[in-house]
Design a protein around this motif. Structure first.
Motif, PDB file in Angstrom:
ATOM      1  N   UNK A  92       3.271 -13.042  -6.961  1.00  0.00           N
ATOM      2  CA  UNK A  92       2.718 -14.399  -7.029  1.00  0.00           C
ATOM      3  C   UNK A  92       1.190 -14.379  -6.943  1.00  0.00           C
ATOM      4  N   UNK A  93       0.632 -13.200  -6.658  1.00  0.00           N
ATOM      5  CA  UNK A  93      -0.820 -13.056  -6.516  1.00  0.00           C
ATOM      6  C   UNK A  93      -1.286 -11.855  -7.340  1.00  0.00           C
ATOM      7  N   UNK A  94      -1.498 -12.041  -8.623  1.00  0.00           N
ATOM      8  CA  UNK A  94      -1.807 -10.931  -9.532  1.00  0.00           C
ATOM      9  C   UNK A  94      -3.042 -10.120  -9.146  1.00  0.00           C
ATOM     10  N   UNK A  95      -3.933 -10.692  -8.339  1.00  0.00           N
ATOM     11  CA  UNK A  95      -5.153  -9.972  -7.973  1.00  0.00           C
ATOM     12  C   UNK A  95      -4.938  -8.985  -6.828  1.00  0.00           C
ATOM     13  N   UNK A  96      -3.755  -9.044  -6.206  1.00  0.00           N
ATOM     14  CA  UNK A  96      -3.457  -8.078  -5.134  1.00  0.00           C
ATOM     15  C   UNK A  96      -3.453  -6.662  -5.692  1.00  0.00           C
ATOM     16  N   UNK A  97      -3.900  -5.717  -4.882  1.00  0.00           N
ATOM     17  CA  UNK A  97      -3.801  -4.312  -5.254  1.00  0.00           C
ATOM     18  C   UNK A  97      -2.353  -3.848  -5.080  1.00  0.00           C
ATOM     19  N   UNK A  98      -1.922  -2.883  -5.879  1.00  0.00           N
ATOM     20  CA  UNK A  98      -0.544  -2.399  -5.802  1.00  0.00           C
ATOM     21  C   UNK A  98      -0.302  -1.552  -4.561  1.00  0.00           C
ATOM     22  N   UNK A  99      -1.358  -0.976  -3.999  1.00  0.00           N
ATOM     23  CA  UNK A  99      -1.265  -0.114  -2.823  1.00  0.00           C
ATOM     24  C   UNK A  99      -1.474  -0.941  -1.556  1.00  0.00           C
ATOM     25  N   UNK A 100      -0.431  -1.044  -0.717  1.00  0.00           N
ATOM     26  CA  UNK A 100      -0.516  -1.885   0.479  1.00  0.00           C
ATOM     27  C   UNK A 100      -1.574  -1.380   1.458  1.00  0.00           C
ATOM     28  N   UNK A 101      -1.864  -0.080   1.436  1.00  0.00           N
ATOM     29  CA  UNK A 101      -2.868   0.453   2.357  1.00  0.00           C
ATOM     30  C   UNK A 101      -4.271  -0.062   2.026  1.00  0.00           C
ATOM     31  N   UNK A 102      -4.428  -0.662   0.859  1.00  0.00           N
ATOM     32  CA  UNK A 102      -5.718  -1.218   0.462  1.00  0.00           C
ATOM     33  C   UNK A 102      -5.771  -2.734   0.603  1.00  0.00           C
ATOM     34  N   UNK A 103      -4.721  -3.313   1.210  1.00  0.00           N
ATOM     35  CA  UNK A 103      -4.707  -4.746   1.451  1.00  0.00           C
ATOM     36  C   UNK A 103      -5.767  -5.102   2.492  1.00  0.00           C
ATOM     37  N   UNK A 104      -6.446  -6.220   2.275  1.00  0.00           N
ATOM     38  CA  UNK A 104      -7.399  -6.730   3.253  1.00  0.00           C
ATOM     39  C   UNK A 104      -6.666  -7.655   4.227  1.00  0.00           C
ATOM     40  N   UNK A 105      -7.357  -8.034   5.292  1.00  0.00           N
ATOM     41  CA  UNK A 105      -6.786  -8.999   6.241  1.00  0.00           C
ATOM     42  C   UNK A 105      -6.427 -10.294   5.524  1.00  0.00           C
ATOM     43  N   UNK A 106      -7.276 -10.690   4.612  1.00  0.00           N
ATOM     44  CA  UNK A 106      -7.028 -11.919   3.855  1.00  0.00           C
ATOM     45  C   UNK A 106      -5.781 -11.785   2.978  1.00  0.00           C
ATOM     46  N   UNK A 107      -5.585 -10.599   2.385  1.00  0.00           N
ATOM     47  CA  UNK A 107      -4.401 -10.368   1.555  1.00  0.00           C
ATOM     48  C   UNK A 107      -3.121 -10.537   2.389  1.00  0.00           C
ATOM     49  N   UNK A 108      -3.106  -9.936   3.573  1.00  0.00           N
ATOM     50  CA  UNK A 108      -1.922 -10.042   4.430  1.00  0.00           C
ATOM     51  C   UNK A 108      -1.662 -11.487   4.842  1.00  0.00           C
ATOM     52  N   UNK A 109      -2.705 -12.215   5.158  1.00  0.00           N
ATOM     53  CA  UNK A 109      -2.538 -13.620   5.556  1.00  0.00           C
ATOM     54  C   UNK A 109      -2.012 -14.455   4.393  1.00  0.00           C
ATOM     55  N   UNK A 110      -2.504 -14.178   3.209  1.00  0.00           N
ATOM     56  CA  UNK A 110      -2.038 -14.904   2.015  1.00  0.00           C
ATOM     57  C   UNK A 110      -0.571 -14.607   1.745  1.00  0.00           C
ATOM     58  N   UNK A 111      -0.203 -13.326   1.812  1.00  0.00           N
ATOM     59  CA  UNK A 111       1.192 -12.945   1.575  1.00  0.00           C
ATOM     60  C   UNK A 111       2.100 -13.525   2.648  1.00  0.00           C
ATOM     61  N   UNK A 112       1.631 -13.550   3.865  1.00  0.00           N
ATOM     62  CA  UNK A 112       2.417 -14.109   4.977  1.00  0.00           C
ATOM     63  C   UNK A 112       2.710 -15.585   4.736  1.00  0.00           C
TER      64      UNK A 112
END
Length: 355
Positions: A92-112
């Motif tokens: 649902x968020x095409x700009x996310x990186x495919x590697x979870x280890x490269x997720x930012x705090x903002x990415x995790x909050x958005x996915x949550x």
């Protein structure tokens, strides 16, 4: 409208196979299709790969996905449900990186936030510890700390009861399975083969339930054919599962009769042998060889000096006190295994059908 709905119900499986997402969006948006909606959900719960394996799955609307996850009889391993749900959220968020280890705090909050309403329908305590570490742990920030602690406690202390009670997913085809070689996805594939079901077969068996009772395990019970027959004779239908050494390949066969007898061939058209290479995707990597009807009188060979043996020739033969199984296409369709194959371990299960 009624005759249209009757037509769609009759060919529901076919339409879901063509485009499950589009059909679910239609039937859940129109009250006139209430009966078709019910049948569609039953079909998806029985054959979840129609939806979760579709390349259009990531376009499924959240409310429809919620409705499916609420189903108590979704016939799918909970770890796989989690994996597909995470991939749906990321999609649902095409700009996310495919590697979870490269997720930012903002990415995790958005996915949550994206998965907030959906996560409550995952039965986390039904996810085994290996899947928990490899699939759930990298995304632990999506879950409450107290839930993570409770799951860890239950994995570390097997007798511990969960503090957070979730509904238990009701496996519609399998009661239980005790195996070091296979998982529930493989067992479900075996059940489809036993029931002679396929994507084009409309015969439904949703009320059938199965027990896989472990009778024999070579690493536990030894190599001898005497040990095999002592454990497996007089037990009725069995499935044999062997692991090829230094690989992920499983091979074996299904005997719908029994292993009683000495030097005796048995007649059946329901037996099969098989091979599969991917334990995580058995449907796509499997090869089944059903007994040829003109060779059915030689389908099963019972001999006290032999381990499990299928076909005249033999198509699959487990010699006494020997790690090497012999394969020779004769009475069964070809499963692309031939000659002498080293088996590191094998198991025999009694198959008990419960209606």
């Amino acid at each position: 409208m009624d005759h249209i709905q009757e037509f769609l119900i009759k060919y529901c499986h076919d339409f879901l196979k063509q485009d499950s997402v589009k059909m679910l969006h239609v039937v859940t948006r129109h009250e006139a299709f209430s009966e078709l909606k019910k049948v569609s959900l039953e079909t998806i719960c029985e054959n979840p790969d129609l939806l979760f394996g579709s390349d259009k799955f990531f376009s499924l609307e959240e409310d429809v996905l919620t409705m499916i996850l609420k189903c108590g009889n979704l016939n799918m391993d909970e770890g796989i449900i989690w994996d597909r749900l995470i991939k749906w959220g990321i999609a649902q968020h095409p700009k996310f990186k495919s590697d979870v280890t490269k997720f930012t705090n903002e990415d995790f909050e958005t996915l949550k936030k994206t998965l907030h309403e959906l996560l409550q329908f995952v039965r986390f305590h039904q996810i085994d510890k290996e899947q928990f570490i490899t699939k759930v742990w990298p995304f632990r920030r999506l879950l409450p700390d107290n839930l993570i602690e409770d799951i860890l406690r239950c994995h570390l202390v097997p007798s511990a009861a969960p503090l957070y009670i979730f509904l238990i997913r009701n496996w519609s085809t399998i009661y239980s399975i005790d195996s070091v070689l296979m998982n529930k996805e493989i067992a479900k594939l075996f059940i489809k083969w036993i029931d002679k079901k396929s994507g084009d077969n409309k015969k439904r068996s949703k009320n059938n339930r199965y027990e896989f009772n472990l009778l024999f395990q070579r690493s536990r019970d030894g190599l001898t054919s005497q040990a095999f027959h002592q454990k497996c004779d007089n037990k009725g239908a069995t499935i044999i599962v062997g692991k090829v050494s230094n690989s992920n390949r499983l091979v074996g066969g299904y005997n719908p009769l029994d292993w009683n007898g000495n030097g005796q061939y048995k007649d059946t058209t329901d037996s099969f042998i098989f091979s599969l290479d991917n334990l995580n995707d058995p449907q796509q990597s499997s090869k089944i060889g059903r007994v040829n009807h003109n060779h059915s009188t030689n389908a099963i060979y019972c001999h006290n000096g032999y381990g499990p043996t299928f076909g005249g020739g033999h198509d699959l033969y487990a010699p006494n006190n020997n790690n090497y199984w012999q394969f020779n296409t004769n009475s069964y369709a070809n499963i692309n295994v031939s000659g002498s194959v080293s088996i590191s371990d094998y198991e025999a299960f009694q198959i008990v059908k419960k209606n």
